[in-house]
Design an enzyme around this catalytic site. Structure first.
Site, PDB file in Angstrom:
ATOM      1  N   SER A 182       0.854  -1.187  -0.044  1.00  0.00           N
ATOM      2  CA  SER A 182      -0.119  -0.177   0.192  1.00  0.00           C
ATOM      3  C   SER A 182       0.731   1.205  -0.012  1.00  0.00           C
ATOM      4  O   SER A 182       0.312   2.158  -0.455  1.00  0.00           O
ATOM      5  CB  SER A 182      -0.952   0.094   1.110  1.00  0.00           C
ATOM      6  OG  SER A 182      -1.996  -1.065   0.886  1.00  0.00           O
ATOM      7  N   TYR A 183       2.021   1.182   0.661  1.00  0.00           N
ATOM      8  CA  TYR A 183       2.765   2.283   0.779  1.00  0.00           C
ATOM      9  C   TYR A 183       3.329   2.889  -0.665  1.00  0.00           C
ATOM     10  O   TYR A 183       3.224   4.057  -1.095  1.00  0.00           O
ATOM     11  CB  TYR A 183       4.152   2.327   1.465  1.00  0.00           C
ATOM     12  CG  TYR A 183       4.985   3.371   1.787  1.00  0.00           C
ATOM     13  CD1 TYR A 183       4.638   4.242   2.833  1.00  0.00           C
ATOM     14  CD2 TYR A 183       5.737   3.781   1.071  1.00  0.00           C
ATOM     15  CE1 TYR A 183       5.517   5.372   2.928  1.00  0.00           C
ATOM     16  CE2 TYR A 183       6.907   4.993   1.216  1.00  0.00           C
ATOM     17  CZ  TYR A 183       6.449   5.556   2.123  1.00  0.00           C
ATOM     18  OH  TYR A 183       7.269   6.905   2.468  1.00  0.00           O
ATOM     19  N   CYS A 239      -4.872  -2.573   1.176  1.00  0.00           N
ATOM     20  CA  CYS A 239      -5.402  -3.198   2.465  1.00  0.00           C
ATOM     21  C   CYS A 239      -4.095  -3.331   3.766  1.00  0.00           C
ATOM     22  O   CYS A 239      -3.063  -3.932   3.474  1.00  0.00           O
ATOM     23  CB  CYS A 239      -6.077  -4.634   2.486  1.00  0.00           C
ATOM     24  SG  CYS A 239      -6.831  -5.024   4.085  1.00  0.00           S
ATOM     25  N   VAL A 240      -4.203  -2.325   4.788  1.00  0.00           N
ATOM     26  CA  VAL A 240      -3.373  -2.524   5.784  1.00  0.00           C
ATOM     27  C   VAL A 240      -4.087  -2.819   7.116  1.00  0.00           C
ATOM     28  O   VAL A 240      -4.942  -2.108   7.583  1.00  0.00           O
ATOM     29  CB  VAL A 240      -2.541  -0.940   5.781  1.00  0.00           C
ATOM     30  CG1 VAL A 240      -1.705  -0.912   7.147  1.00  0.00           C
ATOM     31  CG2 VAL A 240      -2.163  -0.645   4.565  1.00  0.00           C
ATOM     32  N   ILE A 241      -3.684  -3.851   7.592  1.00  0.00           N
ATOM     33  CA  ILE A 241      -4.393  -4.403   8.660  1.00  0.00           C
ATOM     34  C   ILE A 241      -3.608  -4.137   9.949  1.00  0.00           C
ATOM     35  O   ILE A 241      -2.574  -4.133  10.090  1.00  0.00           O
ATOM     36  CB  ILE A 241      -4.514  -5.749   8.866  1.00  0.00           C
ATOM     37  CG1 ILE A 241      -5.331  -6.334   7.414  1.00  0.00           C
ATOM     38  CG2 ILE A 241      -5.065  -6.523  10.071  1.00  0.00           C
ATOM     39  CD1 ILE A 241      -5.492  -7.802   7.267  1.00  0.00           C
ATOM     40  N   HIS A 254       2.913   0.223  12.474  1.00  0.00           N
ATOM     41  CA  HIS A 254       3.071   0.376  11.130  1.00  0.00           C
ATOM     42  C   HIS A 254       1.847   0.903  10.084  1.00  0.00           C
ATOM     43  O   HIS A 254       1.985   1.772   9.219  1.00  0.00           O
ATOM     44  CB  HIS A 254       3.713  -0.723  10.419  1.00  0.00           C
ATOM     45  CG  HIS A 254       2.734  -1.824   9.924  1.00  0.00           C
ATOM     46  ND1 HIS A 254       2.218  -2.797  10.935  1.00  0.00           N
ATOM     47  CD2 HIS A 254       2.257  -2.169   8.700  1.00  0.00           C
ATOM     48  CE1 HIS A 254       1.344  -3.674  10.223  1.00  0.00           C
ATOM     49  NE2 HIS A 254       1.304  -3.140   8.793  1.00  0.00           N
TER      50      HIS A 254
END
Length: 164
Positions: free
Chosen positions: A65-66, A89-91, A97
């Protein structure tokens, strides 16, 4: 209303513009692939269902995602792209982070949109758990990819109105 109480695939499609000549770029993060592929499919199908031509939809994969911001910037600068949809998607997980990544991506995509004067849509899930992500990627809460595609279409309509 929080998405916990809403189906993300239920939205107004009244008065959507003709998008048959519009070109879209979908930038897809490979991290959390099960989720991002489902989001991509939702966005892609929604664009097709509302008149986009398959050959007017470009897909670009990025590692995570970054990296969505850089790829969105490159694609939004192309004269043949009308809107960019960033899918990731960042969980939450055990570290912070996600706080840094989500903030950077949101700010970066906003900056790209302002710099290029084109819609750059934040189709990034920021859930606490994998199950919450799956619920929003075609599960019980619908598909955020659908919502991202409709948002792109609606922003193109607004762009037409304000730039007349």
């Amino acid at each position: 209303m929080s998405s916990a109480n809403k189906n993300l695939s239920v939205f107004s499609t009244d008065n959507l513009p003709d998008i048959s000549t519009r070109r879209f770029a979908l930038v897809v993060a490979e991290w959390n692939e099960e989720v991002t592929e489902a989001l991509f499919e939702g966005a892609y199908q929604t664009l097709l269902n509302h008149g986009a031509q398959p050959d007017h939809i470009i897909r670009a994969n990025v590692p995570g995602s970054y990296e969505l911001t850089t790829a969105a910037n490159w694609l939004a600068q192309r004269a043949d792209i009308d809107a960019v949809i960033a899918i990731g998607c960042v969980i939450q997980g055990e570290t912070k982070h996600n706080d840094y990544i989500n903030h950077a991506v949101a700010q970066g995509l906003t900056n790209v949109s302002l710099k290029t004067n084109k819609p750059v849509i934040f189709g990034v899930l920021t859930p606490n758990t994998q199950q919450q992500a799956l619920d929003r990627a075609g599960g019980i809460h619908g598909n955020k990819g659908d919502e991202a595609a409709i948002t792109a279409i609606k922003m193109l309509k607004l762009s037409e109105l304000v730039n007349e």
